[in-house]
Design an enzyme around this catalytic site. Structure first.
Site, PDB file in Angstrom:
ATOM      1  N   ASP A 236       0.888  -1.234  -0.333  1.00  0.00           N
ATOM      2  CA  ASP A 236      -0.140  -0.836   0.010  1.00  0.00           C
ATOM      3  C   ASP A 236       1.102   0.989   0.377  1.00  0.00           C
ATOM      4  OD1 ASP A 236      -0.300   0.952   3.606  1.00  0.00           O
ATOM      5  OD2 ASP A 236       1.401  -0.229   2.849  1.00  0.00           O
TER       6      ASP A 236
ATOM      7  N   ASP B 250       7.380   1.084   1.683  1.00  0.00           N
ATOM      8  CA  ASP B 250       6.348   0.099   0.868  1.00  0.00           C
ATOM      9  C   ASP B 250       6.686   0.468  -0.397  1.00  0.00           C
ATOM     10  OD1 ASP B 250       3.959   1.156   1.954  1.00  0.00           O
ATOM     11  OD2 ASP B 250       3.615  -1.047   1.891  1.00  0.00           O
TER      12      ASP B 250
ATOM     13  N   ASN C 224      -2.524   2.866   3.273  1.00  0.00           N
ATOM     14  CA  ASN C 224      -1.780   4.531   3.570  1.00  0.00           C
ATOM     15  C   ASN C 224      -2.792   5.264   2.907  1.00  0.00           C
ATOM     16  OD1 ASN C 224       0.397   3.171   5.081  1.00  0.00           O
ATOM     17  ND2 ASN C 224       1.575   2.772   3.419  1.00  0.00           N
TER      18      ASN C 224
ATOM     19  N   THR D   6       3.138  -5.723   2.996  1.00  0.00           N
ATOM     20  CA  THR D   6       3.773  -4.840   3.935  1.00  0.00           C
ATOM     21  C   THR D   6       2.011  -3.543   3.964  1.00  0.00           C
ATOM     22  OG1 THR D   6       4.200  -4.084   1.900  1.00  0.00           O
ATOM     23  CG2 THR D   6       5.662  -5.752   2.453  1.00  0.00           C
TER      24      THR D   6
ATOM     25  N   PHE E 188      -0.863  -0.698  12.629  1.00  0.00           N
ATOM     26  CA  PHE E 188      -1.545  -0.399  11.129  1.00  0.00           C
ATOM     27  C   PHE E 188      -1.792  -1.614  10.642  1.00  0.00           C
ATOM     28  CE2 PHE E 188      -3.436   2.623   8.532  1.00  0.00           C
ATOM     29  CZ  PHE E 188      -3.822   2.163   7.733  1.00  0.00           C
ATOM     30  N   ASN E 189      -1.292  -1.758   9.698  1.00  0.00           N
ATOM     31  CA  ASN E 189      -1.365  -3.136   8.569  1.00  0.00           C
ATOM     32  C   ASN E 189      -2.952  -3.547   9.345  1.00  0.00           C
ATOM     33  OD1 ASN E 189       0.292  -2.101   6.731  1.00  0.00           O
ATOM     34  ND2 ASN E 189       1.635  -3.254   7.174  1.00  0.00           N
TER      35      ASN E 189
ATOM     36  N   GLN F  99       6.904  11.129  11.114  1.00  0.00           N
ATOM     37  CA  GLN F  99       7.355  10.554  12.553  1.00  0.00           C
ATOM     38  C   GLN F  99       8.225  10.818  13.551  1.00  0.00           C
ATOM     39  OE1 GLN F  99       6.856   6.544  12.120  1.00  0.00           O
ATOM     40  NE2 GLN F  99       5.985   6.150  10.337  1.00  0.00           N
TER      41      GLN F  99
ATOM     42  N   HIS G 250       9.875   0.491   7.837  1.00  0.00           N
ATOM     43  CA  HIS G 250       8.923  -0.877   8.418  1.00  0.00           C
ATOM     44  C   HIS G 250       9.335  -1.861   7.074  1.00  0.00           C
ATOM     45  CE1 HIS G 250       7.430   0.927  11.943  1.00  0.00           C
ATOM     46  NE2 HIS G 250       6.402   2.120  10.811  1.00  0.00           N
ATOM     47  N   ASP G 251       8.328  -1.578   6.280  1.00  0.00           N
ATOM     48  CA  ASP G 251       8.271  -2.267   5.345  1.00  0.00           C
ATOM     49  C   ASP G 251       9.348  -3.310   4.495  1.00  0.00           C
ATOM     50  OD1 ASP G 251       5.207  -0.774   3.937  1.00  0.00           O
ATOM     51  OD2 ASP G 251       5.810  -2.272   5.309  1.00  0.00           O
TER      52      ASP G 251
HETATM   53  O1  RIB Z   1       2.729  -0.095  11.086  1.00  0.00           O
HETATM   54  C1  RIB Z   1       3.544   0.163   9.458  1.00  0.00           C
HETATM   55  C2  RIB Z   1       2.889   0.118   9.012  1.00  0.00           C
HETATM   56  O2  RIB Z   1       1.438   0.910   8.548  1.00  0.00           O
HETATM   57  C3  RIB Z   1       3.803  -0.742   7.285  1.00  0.00           C
HETATM   58  O3  RIB Z   1       3.560  -1.192   6.427  1.00  0.00           O
HETATM   59  C4  RIB Z   1       3.293   1.477   6.661  1.00  0.00           C
HETATM   60  O4  RIB Z   1       3.566   1.730   5.434  1.00  0.00           O
HETATM   61  C5  RIB Z   1       2.214   1.557   6.902  1.00  0.00           C
HETATM   62  O5  RIB Z   1       1.049   0.518   5.721  1.00  0.00           O
HETATM   63 CA    CA Z   2       2.667  -0.801   3.731  1.00  0.00          CA
END
Ligand code: RIB
Ligand code: CA
Length: 316
Positions: free
Chosen positions: A11, A16, A40, A125, A166-167, A228, A240-241
């Site tokens: 996303d 990503d 996102n 991701t 979040f994901n 952030q 993260h991804d």
């Molecule tokens: O929590 C982080 C995740 O949520 C990452 O994949 C970021 O791109 C968002 O999608």
């Molecule tokens: Ca992501």
């Protein structure tokens, strides 16, 4: 050495985008296609962003498939506060030439998994909506998935609620479908991704590469790290991804432990929490290999190697 076949579901989203660059350029990986969902940002924006990144790095040959524009059950959740109005705020891209395929992402996932002999790793991701919908539409594809590797969840607290990452929170029911599919699953959660903060020193290290990918990385991190820091106060944004891709290139970059991990679907304050039974209180079978440690130095080396593989000039 035979390449590891992967399907990347994402996303984009700044992190990503870096995961796409690492996956598309890794000699040990064969990126069969990229599927996209809302997360996102809205689906239209995440698809456009995916095509922009692939065009920029000269990989228009990688097919992109638009998927689900909303979660399976809950209301839509996006992250414009982190990724901006476009979902990829910061970089300036040339006019977009690359377009997604006409086939729906869920159809592509089913068709591709059916066509191969169980040697495909599915990397997610973003919210797990596309993969979950494919598993519900064609349950027999589960046995054709070699492993699910996801960025998502946390053994401790979340990043969009006290309980949830979040994901997972963006589509808890989809995560539940994937975590209960009975396939080997690696959960790359905040426990390790928050240990790879993209500090100004990291940005300077990648900028020195002076490739089209490193320049995009610098422009992406300019926005991502600023938002952030504003929200979490960190010296850099957690990347993260790309940890999922680094793990596929070199599994030793992560330390994982088998655990029973379940998605909390209760509609209260713990909705979307990944309940990871790290001390086996429940005595239930393990459902995930949960990442509990990361070799951050090795991770940044893998990111640098990945960005260095590209040419100097972007594809206009
Ligand atoms: O929590 C982080 C995740 O949520 C990452 O994949 C970021 O791109 C968002 O999608
Ligand atoms: Ca992501």
């Amino acid at each position: 050495m035979e390449k590891k076949k992967i399907l990347l579901d994402c996303d984009p989203g700044h992190d990503d985008a870096v995961a796409i660059m690492l996956a598309a350029g890794a000699p040990s990986l064969e990126l069969l296609g990229v599927t996209v969902e809302s997360g996102n940002q809205t689906l239209e924006k995440t698809v456009r962003n995916t095509c922009r990144v692939l065009q920029w790095i000269g990989r228009e040959d990688v097919p992109v498939y638009a998927g689900c524009d909303r979660p399976m059950v809950r209301d839509k959740l996006t992250a414009g506060d982190i990724h901006g109005e476009t979902g990829l705020d910061g970089p300036v891209f040339p006019p977009l030439r690359k377009q997604p395929e006409s086939e729906h992402a869920v159809s592509f996932l089913i068709r591709t998994l059916r066509a191969y002999e169980g040697d495909i790793t599915v990397v997610t991701t973003g919210p797990m909506t596309n993969l979950a919908m494919a598993l519900r539409l064609a349950p027999e594809i589960a046995e054709k998935i070699r492993r699910i590797v996801l960025m998502g969840g946390s053994c401790t607290n979340g990043n969009v609620s006290p309980a949830a990452e979040f994901n997972i929170l963006a589509d808890p029911e989809a995560a539940h479908v994937c975590f209960t599919a009975g396939r080997p699953l690696t959960m790359v959660g905040l426990d390790v991704t928050r240990r790879v903060l993209c500090t100004p020193e990291v940005v300077a290290r990648m900028a020195a590469l002076d490739t089209c990918a490193s320049r995009l990385f610098v422009d992406l991190m300019g926005h991502f790290c600023r938002t952030q820091k504003a929200i979490f106060g960190w010296a850099g944004g957690p990347l993260h991804d790309p940890v999922t891709i680094a793990y596929l290139i070199d599994p030793a970059v992560l330390t994982t432990r088998p655990m029973n991990a379940q998605i909390d679907l209760s509609r209260g304050p713990s909705y979307g929490r990944t309940n990871c039974d790290a001390y086996d209180y429940l005595g239930l079978p393990a459902t995930a290999d949960v990442a509990v440690d990361i070799d951050a130095e090795r991770f940044w080396d893998l990111v640098e190697e990945g960005l260095a593989r590209y040419g100097k000039e972007a594809q206009a």
